[in-house]
Design a protein around this motif. Structure first.
Motif, PDB file in Angstrom:
ATOM      1  N   TRP A 158      -3.240   4.178   5.166  1.00 47.27           N
ATOM      2  CA  TRP A 158      -3.644   5.331   4.367  1.00 47.27           C
ATOM      3  C   TRP A 158      -3.244   6.622   5.084  1.00 47.27           C
ATOM      4  O   TRP A 158      -2.639   7.532   4.499  1.00 47.27           O
ATOM      5  N   VAL A 159      -3.558   6.694   6.378  1.00 49.53           N
ATOM      6  CA  VAL A 159      -3.209   7.893   7.150  1.00 49.53           C
ATOM      7  C   VAL A 159      -1.702   8.040   7.227  1.00 49.53           C
ATOM      8  O   VAL A 159      -1.168   9.147   7.140  1.00 49.53           O
ATOM      9  N   LYS A 169       0.931   3.065 -12.276  1.00 48.55           N
ATOM     10  CA  LYS A 169       2.221   3.139 -11.613  1.00 48.55           C
ATOM     11  C   LYS A 169       3.327   3.441 -12.619  1.00 48.55           C
ATOM     12  O   LYS A 169       3.252   3.029 -13.777  1.00 48.55           O
ATOM     13  N   PHE A 205       0.838  -1.200   0.000  1.00 48.24           N
ATOM     14  CA  PHE A 205       0.000   0.000   0.000  1.00 48.24           C
ATOM     15  C   PHE A 205       0.867   1.242   0.000  1.00 48.24           C
ATOM     16  O   PHE A 205       0.562   2.215  -0.695  1.00 48.24           O
ATOM     17  N   ILE A 262     -14.176  10.109  16.851  1.00 47.88           N
ATOM     18  CA  ILE A 262     -12.974  10.791  16.345  1.00 47.88           C
ATOM     19  C   ILE A 262     -11.890  10.818  17.423  1.00 47.88           C
ATOM     20  O   ILE A 262     -10.721  10.548  17.144  1.00 47.88           O
ATOM     21  N   PHE A 299      -6.187  -0.922   6.664  1.00 45.13           N
ATOM     22  CA  PHE A 299      -5.892  -0.134   5.464  1.00 45.13           C
ATOM     23  C   PHE A 299      -5.927   1.353   5.788  1.00 45.13           C
ATOM     24  O   PHE A 299      -5.085   2.126   5.325  1.00 45.13           O
ATOM     25  N   PHE A 300      -6.903   1.739   6.642  1.00 44.68           N
ATOM     26  CA  PHE A 300      -7.031   3.140   7.011  1.00 44.68           C
ATOM     27  C   PHE A 300      -5.773   3.616   7.747  1.00 44.68           C
ATOM     28  O   PHE A 300      -5.274   4.713   7.514  1.00 44.68           O
ATOM     29  N   HIS A 360      -3.802   8.940  -5.776  1.00 38.65           N
ATOM     30  CA  HIS A 360      -2.530   8.353  -6.197  1.00 38.65           C
ATOM     31  C   HIS A 360      -2.557   6.842  -6.093  1.00 38.65           C
ATOM     32  O   HIS A 360      -1.877   6.150  -6.844  1.00 38.65           O
ATOM     33  N   PHE A 361      -3.340   6.302  -5.136  1.00 41.99           N
ATOM     34  CA  PHE A 361      -3.423   4.862  -4.947  1.00 41.99           C
ATOM     35  C   PHE A 361      -3.914   4.184  -6.221  1.00 41.99           C
ATOM     36  O   PHE A 361      -3.467   3.100  -6.566  1.00 41.99           O
ATOM     37  N   THR A 365      -4.127  11.353  -1.563  1.00 46.82           N
ATOM     38  CA  THR A 365      -3.353  10.107  -1.527  1.00 46.82           C
ATOM     39  C   THR A 365      -4.147   8.951  -2.138  1.00 46.82           C
ATOM     40  O   THR A 365      -3.578   8.098  -2.793  1.00 46.82           O
ATOM     41  N   TYR A 410       1.875   1.821  -3.423  1.00 47.86           N
ATOM     42  CA  TYR A 410       0.771   2.255  -4.272  1.00 47.86           C
ATOM     43  C   TYR A 410       0.444   3.718  -4.026  1.00 47.86           C
ATOM     44  O   TYR A 410       0.142   4.448  -4.965  1.00 47.86           O
ATOM     45  N   PHE A 411       0.536   4.142  -2.751  1.00 47.02           N
ATOM     46  CA  PHE A 411       0.266   5.553  -2.464  1.00 47.02           C
ATOM     47  C   PHE A 411       1.344   6.447  -3.059  1.00 47.02           C
ATOM     48  O   PHE A 411       1.122   7.623  -3.274  1.00 47.02           O
ATOM     49  N   TRP A 421       0.564   7.509   5.111  1.00 45.53           N
ATOM     50  CA  TRP A 421       1.189   8.143   3.954  1.00 45.53           C
ATOM     51  C   TRP A 421       0.509   9.445   3.591  1.00 45.53           C
ATOM     52  O   TRP A 421       0.697   9.950   2.489  1.00 45.53           O
ATOM     53  N   THR A 422      -0.348   9.976   4.484  1.00 45.25           N
ATOM     54  CA  THR A 422      -0.964  11.270   4.222  1.00 45.25           C
ATOM     55  C   THR A 422      -0.517  12.322   5.219  1.00 45.25           C
ATOM     56  O   THR A 422      -0.112  13.414   4.826  1.00 45.25           O
ATOM     57  N   VAL A 423      -0.589  11.981   6.509  1.00 49.24           N
ATOM     58  CA  VAL A 423      -0.364  12.989   7.543  1.00 49.24           C
ATOM     59  C   VAL A 423       1.082  12.926   8.019  1.00 49.24           C
ATOM     60  O   VAL A 423       1.561  11.848   8.374  1.00 49.24           O
ATOM     61  N   MET A 445      -6.211  13.091   2.367  1.00 50.08           N
ATOM     62  CA  MET A 445      -6.431  11.664   2.172  1.00 50.08           C
ATOM     63  C   MET A 445      -7.073  11.398   0.819  1.00 50.08           C
ATOM     64  O   MET A 445      -6.809  10.362   0.198  1.00 50.08           O
TER      65      MET A 445
END
Lengths: 354, 175
Positions: A313-314, B47, A34, A212, A309-310, B42-43, B39, A37-38, A316-318, B36
């Motif tokens: 995901w986070v 590639k 992942f 949250i 996955f979340f 991009h996922f 990103t 992929y990101f 590679w974002t924050v 998010m």
């Protein structure tokens, strides 16, 4: 206690252990894939079809590395650290209900290792012990960077545990039970028609603020980005596991993924209805209870895997928080917010009660 | 005098400001959600990875790789060991010794004089292609291949056994 009970529980424990290990194993692979992929890359795809054997290759690599123990007066604690971290990570999975009841050979089988009535308290207690694994490991390494990482980890986990507990209290006031199975069963189906106004039965729709806060704290508790200060490579070399090598390092990394899996499972249980799914009554009525339960188990794992996955995901974002920002967020924002949430929940409950 | 403060050579200049954030910005969560989304886009993007041993990046047609000493259509070496390539080489990577062709060697060497040894030091070579330009006999060319890695420095001194074109490639010799 009869023999059937022992067999049933042993089988469930073994299966849960195997599944936890398998998912943690493939989380390491998933993280790499992942991540790439990101970042518009392909990631590991050489070992086996589509790279599926990569975790095995990584495992072999880990096992065959030199097992180095640094010059330290606490060799026992150095070895005990990863062991403790791994154990506490695994213990938590025992109280998590993975599904409703199956009827097998005339027995009602609850898909849960131990259905105790203080499950949430148990989880919080075990998670707190998890800090010891990091603390002992970092301290026994006899290394400045390890110690700094361990100190950061412990202070971060202790501060965020407060906010996490407070956010859960609001949920508990509503559900009135500490049993995880009880909480899940209260979120039956997807839409609750019994009240005056039909509303979603999942807790995330009833307690969004608590969700949250819990989510942010879960990130901090599992030492994942954006709160991965205990092991930030750019500042502390490797954090508390700088001095570790071979399978002891493997245990630390592996336990982190198990923690991730367990906390995703907890989030899905507490807020996303666990093994409940829209139309489950229809499935149970038309296709039989066992099948409905199996679908429920599938739904539970889907939610949990999406949680993992979340996490990635986070990641590679924050970007990573600075230490003072982390403490500000924990003490000055999340805790007051959680207390406010408790107050509001209390008012609403009183209003509804009258 | 020009107004240097508003001057932007790239046309992308932005003034930096440290205004207080609005409430929505202070919440951070909308910004994180937006990030998010980026990103996640991009996922699912195609590639850019080139999977090397199976796939190779295409070089430019004028790429200058490692050298080759050509044979003519009969399989005889074109090089006459005139030394112009060595002379033109700015990195002094090329050395050679010459010999005279004997009777019965006409099928091996096209000219009466030929290179007995011909060595290019690939560690010195800067792949400028001046040897290729200097050659009067169209004997030396730079190919599309790379000079592969080696464990020892000696391995980078390419002799005739590595430089001269293989006999089986003569058919494709149209340069």
């Amino acid at each position: 206690m009869d023999l059937g009970f022992v067999i049933e529980k042993s089988a469930i424990i073994l299966v849960i252990f195997a599944i936890t290990m398998l998912i943690a194993l493939y989380s390491t692979f998933g993280e790499r894939v992942f991540a790439s992929y990101f970042q518009d890359r392909l990631g590991p795809n050489r070992a086996g079809p589509g790279g599926l054997l990569q975790p095995l290759a990584d495992g072999v690599k880990m096992f065959t590395k030199e097992d180095f123990i640094p010059e330290t007066p606490n060799k026992f604690l150095f070895i005990f650290g990863p062991f403790l971290f791994m154990t506490t990570a695994l213990i938590t999975s025992s109280v998590i209900p993975w599904g409703d009841t199956l009827t097998l050979f005339g027995r009602e089988v609850k898909l849960q290792a131990a259905d105790i009535n203080v499950a949430i308290l148990f989880v919080f207690g075990v998670v707190s012990i998890g800090v010891y694994g990091i603390m002992l490991g970092g301290w026994a390494s006899n290394n400045k960077f390890s110690l700094l990482g361990a100190v950061r980890a412990s202070s971060q986990m202790i501060s965020y545990e407060v906010a996490m507990g407070l956010s859960i209290i609001a949920v508990l006031m509503m559900t009135g039970t500490l049993s995880l199975r009880g909480i899940v069963e209260q979120q039956h189906g997807f839409i609750d028609w019994s009240g005056n106004i039909p509303w979603f039965s999942w807790n995330v729709f009833k307690q969004p603020v608590a969700f949250i806060i819990f989510l942010v704290c879960a990130f901090a508790e599992t030492n994942r980005t954006p709160f991965d200060l205990p092991e930030c490579e750019s500042e502390l070399v490797g954090g508390y596991h700088t001095e570790y090598s071979s399978m002891k390092l493997g245990f630390y990394l592996f336990a982190e993924y198990i923690n991730m899996f367990i906390s995703s499972a907890l989030i899905s249980l507490l807020f996303f209805g666990g093994f409940n799914y829209p139309g489950m009554d229809w499935v149970a009525h038309n296709l039989g209870g066992n099948l409905a339960t199996l679908v429920g188990v599938g739904v539970m794992f889907t939610k949990t895997l999406f949680g993992i996955f979340f996490y990635m995901w986070v990641r590679w974002t924050v970007p990573r928080f600075r230490y003072d920002q982390l403490m500000n967020l924990g003490w000055k924002i999340l805790i007051p917010l959680a207390i406010l949430n408790i107050l509001i929940t209390g008012f609403v409950i009183i209003l509804n009660g009258n | 005098m020009a107004d240097f403060k508003s001057l932007s050579l790239s046309g992308r200049k932005k003034d930096v400001s440290d205004k207080d954030m609005t409430f929505m910005e202070k919440l951070y969560l909308p910004a994180i959600a937006k990030g998010m989304g980026i990103t996640l886009r991009h996922f699912f993007k195609p590639k850019v990875t080139i999977q090397y041993p199976e796939q190779k990046r295409e070089f430019s047609p004028i790429f200058r790789g490692r050298h080759i000493l050509m044979r003519d259509e009969n399989g005889a070496e074109r090089c006459t060991a005139c030394g112009l390539c060595a002379l033109s080489c700015p990195a002094e990577a090329i050395t050679m010794t010459s010999s005279e062709r004997k009777k019965g060697e006409e099928h091996l060497y096209r000219e009466e004089k030929y290179a007995d040894t011909y060595e290019i030091n690939m560690l010195r070579c800067i792949f400028c292609g001046l040897c290729e330009e200097a050659c009067p006999k169209e004997a030396i060319f730079l190919t599309q291949d790379m000079a592969p890695a080696d464990y020892k420095r000696e391995g980078f001194i390419y002799g005739k056994e590595k430089l001269v074109m293989k006999m089986e490639d003569i058919k494709s010799n149209t340069k």
